[in-house]
Design a protein around this motif. Structure first.
Motif, short mmCIF file in Angstrom:
data_model
loop_
_atom_site.label_atom_id
_atom_site.label_comp_id
_atom_site.label_asym_id
_atom_site.label_seq_id
_atom_site.Cartn_x
_atom_site.Cartn_y
_atom_site.Cartn_z
N ILE A 49 47.25 14.71 68.03
CA ILE A 49 48.40 15.58 67.74
C ILE A 49 47.99 17.05 67.86
O ILE A 49 48.74 17.87 68.40
CB ILE A 49 48.98 15.26 66.35
CG1 ILE A 49 49.64 13.88 66.39
CG2 ILE A 49 49.97 16.31 65.91
CD1 ILE A 49 50.01 13.32 65.03
N ALA A 50 46.81 17.39 67.36
CA ALA A 50 46.33 18.77 67.47
C ALA A 50 46.14 19.16 68.94
O ALA A 50 46.49 20.29 69.33
CB ALA A 50 45.02 18.94 66.70
N ALA A 51 45.63 18.26 69.75
CA ALA A 51 45.44 18.55 71.17
C ALA A 51 46.80 18.74 71.85
O ALA A 51 46.97 19.64 72.68
CB ALA A 51 44.66 17.42 71.84
N TYR A 52 47.78 17.91 71.50
CA TYR A 52 49.12 18.03 72.08
C TYR A 52 49.73 19.37 71.68
O TYR A 52 50.35 20.06 72.50
CB TYR A 52 49.98 16.86 71.63
CG TYR A 52 51.33 16.79 72.33
CD1 TYR A 52 51.42 16.85 73.71
CD2 TYR A 52 52.49 16.66 71.60
CE1 TYR A 52 52.64 16.79 74.34
CE2 TYR A 52 53.72 16.59 72.22
CZ TYR A 52 53.79 16.66 73.59
OH TYR A 52 55.00 16.59 74.22
N ALA A 79 51.41 24.86 73.00
CA ALA A 79 51.25 26.28 72.67
C ALA A 79 50.71 27.08 73.84
O ALA A 79 50.88 28.30 73.88
CB ALA A 79 50.32 26.42 71.47
N ALA A 80 50.09 26.44 74.80
CA ALA A 80 49.54 27.13 75.96
C ALA A 80 50.63 27.54 76.94
O ALA A 80 50.33 28.14 77.97
CB ALA A 80 48.50 26.26 76.66
N GLY A 81 51.91 27.22 76.62
CA GLY A 81 52.99 27.70 77.47
C GLY A 81 53.92 26.62 77.97
O GLY A 81 54.77 26.90 78.82
N ASP A 82 53.83 25.42 77.50
CA ASP A 82 54.73 24.34 77.96
C ASP A 82 55.93 24.24 77.02
O ASP A 82 56.04 23.33 76.22
CB ASP A 82 53.96 23.02 78.01
CG ASP A 82 54.78 21.91 78.65
OD1 ASP A 82 55.87 22.19 79.19
OD2 ASP A 82 54.34 20.76 78.59
#
Length: 121
Positions: free
Chosen positions: A40-43, A48-51
């Motif tokens: 979940i943290a990776a998702y 947050a990186a722009g998606d």
């Protein structure tokens, strides 16, 4: 000193426990939960990186998690775990657990008894 022994054909006078002992299964739930937290943290980082288009999917995952939690808690309750047992593990009261995750009752009134606009008949 000798003790009187009970004859083999006579049952014990000791009552059985009022609550049955539940078998304790060894499962890897803490490790599995840690894995899910990492996923979940990776998702979250990917979104947050722009998606920005993935926000609805991420919100839907929260709904799925709430439904899965409700189902698991209701299954535990059906197996005999009390709301007090469940609430204690969650750090809330028995009443709080039952109100949040208990079976939701049906509507108090018959929806067909109102007008289309929502008024009284």
């Amino acid at each position: 000193m000798t003790y009187a022994t009970r004859p083999a054909d006579r049952p014990s006078g000791v009552k059985k426990p009022l609550t049955p002992k539940r078998p304790y299964r060894v499962v890897e739930n803490p490790e599995y939960a840690a894995f899910l937290r990492r996923v979940i943290a990776a998702y979250s980082r990917r979104v947050a990186a722009g998606d920005i288009e993935a926000i609805p999917a991420m919100a839907a995952l929260a709904d799925h998690l709430e439904n899965a939690t409700r189902q698991a808690i209701n299954e535990l309750n059906a197996l005999g775990y009390s709301w007090a047992d469940i609430g204690m593990r969650l750090g809330i009261t028995r009443q709080g657990a039952q109100q949040r995750w208990g079976e939701t009752p049906g509507p108090a009134t018959d929806p067909s008894s109102t007008r289309d606009g929502g008024g009284c008949p």
